[in-house]
Design a protein around this motif. Structure first.
Motif, PDB file in Angstrom:
ATOM      1  N   LEU A  84       0.853  -1.189   0.000  1.00  0.00           N
ATOM      2  CA  LEU A  84       0.000   0.000   0.000  1.00  0.00           C
ATOM      3  C   LEU A  84       0.887   1.237   0.000  1.00  0.00           C
ATOM      4  O   LEU A  84       1.828   1.343   0.802  1.00  0.00           O
ATOM      5  N   ASN A  85       0.604   2.184  -0.902  1.00  0.00           N
ATOM      6  CA  ASN A  85       1.386   3.409  -0.930  1.00  0.00           C
ATOM      7  C   ASN A  85       0.898   4.393   0.133  1.00  0.00           C
ATOM      8  O   ASN A  85       0.026   4.072   0.940  1.00  0.00           O
ATOM      9  N   GLN A  86       1.442   5.618   0.111  1.00  0.00           N
ATOM     10  CA  GLN A  86       1.110   6.589   1.151  1.00  0.00           C
ATOM     11  C   GLN A  86      -0.370   6.969   1.155  1.00  0.00           C
ATOM     12  O   GLN A  86      -0.908   7.413   2.181  1.00  0.00           O
ATOM     13  N   LEU A  87      -1.053   6.805   0.036  1.00  0.00           N
ATOM     14  CA  LEU A  87      -2.476   7.102  -0.050  1.00  0.00           C
ATOM     15  C   LEU A  87      -3.335   5.870   0.210  1.00  0.00           C
ATOM     16  O   LEU A  87      -4.539   5.890  -0.002  1.00  0.00           O
ATOM     17  N   MET A  88      -2.688   4.786   0.663  1.00  0.00           N
ATOM     18  CA  MET A  88      -3.370   3.527   0.956  1.00  0.00           C
ATOM     19  C   MET A  88      -3.954   2.876  -0.296  1.00  0.00           C
ATOM     20  O   MET A  88      -4.888   2.089  -0.219  1.00  0.00           O
ATOM     21  N   ASN A  89      -3.396   3.216  -1.441  1.00  0.00           N
ATOM     22  CA  ASN A  89      -3.780   2.554  -2.687  1.00  0.00           C
ATOM     23  C   ASN A  89      -2.917   1.309  -2.857  1.00  0.00           C
ATOM     24  O   ASN A  89      -1.701   1.344  -2.658  1.00  0.00           O
TER      25      ASN A  89
END
Length: 208
Positions: A84-89
């Motif tokens: 998960l990236n910083q945007l929770m994607n």
């Protein structure tokens, strides 16, 4: 890469000297091929990735319908982990592993120079897994306290049983093998993480 080339040259010299004394029974093989690697674990989601193999081997008569094979192979393995990236994607982070594999196998010849099956142990020596710098701080899906970079420090040795089949003509043969790591590649991580390597190889071997 320069160190790898030096090792290859030393290996060629060694087996060439052995070949000189046993020209009628031994053959040197140059291996080129592809692999599909995956890390089998229940601690996070993984997907297999494609890589490459290059190596040298020596095949010699052992006894009756059996040959013995000694080999050195360099491989690049790839696999993906759900993160998960910083945007929770959600995305997939690619892990890459460069390694050297040393193997000894016995080969049973069903048809001389045309069809055989092989089995034996392989020892893999490697450094850490590598990922893109931009992926290092991504969160491993399902493990909120584990970053992608935390998975890179793995065991430096893996032991594989290997089974395979080789078919073709005397000087050019197709070799397909499967190997499964019996030790935990994630043993150096904090916590109770477990993962075993699984590798499918498809190689072309040129014998001379």
């Amino acid at each position: 890469m320069n160190k790898n080339l030096i090792v290859l040259l030393l290996f060629v010299t060694t087996i060439a000297n052995a070949q000189y004394g046993y020209r009628d029974s031994n053959m040197i093989g140059i291996t080129l091929g592809l692999n599909q690697f995956n890390l089998k674990t229940s601690d996070f989601e993984t997907k297999p990735g494609d890589g490459w193999n290059i190596g040298l081997s020596m095949r010699g008569n052992a006894f009756n319908d059996w040959d013995a094979i000694y080999g050195l192979q360099f491989s690049e393995y790839n696999f993906k982990v759900a993160t998960l990236n910083q945007l929770m994607n959600e995305r997939e982070t690619n892990y890459k592993l460069s390694c050297a594999n040393i193997t000894f196998q016995l080969s049973y010849k069903f048809i001389e120079n045309h069809l055989s099956v092989e089995f034996g142990p392989m020892v893999q020596v490697n450094g850490k897994l590598t990922i893109e710098e931009t992926d290092e701080d991504y969160i491993v899906k399902g493990n909120p306290t584990v970053m992608a970079k935390d998975l890179t420090d793995i065991s430096n040795f893996t032991i594989y049983p290997v089974v395979g089949v080789t078919a073709g003509v005397r000087n050019v043969r197709l070799n397909v093998t499967y190997q499964y790591g019996i030790n935990n590649m994630l043993g150096k991580m904090d916590g109770d993480f477990k993962g075993n390597a699984s590798v499918l190889n498809g190689n072309i071997i040129f014998y001379f």
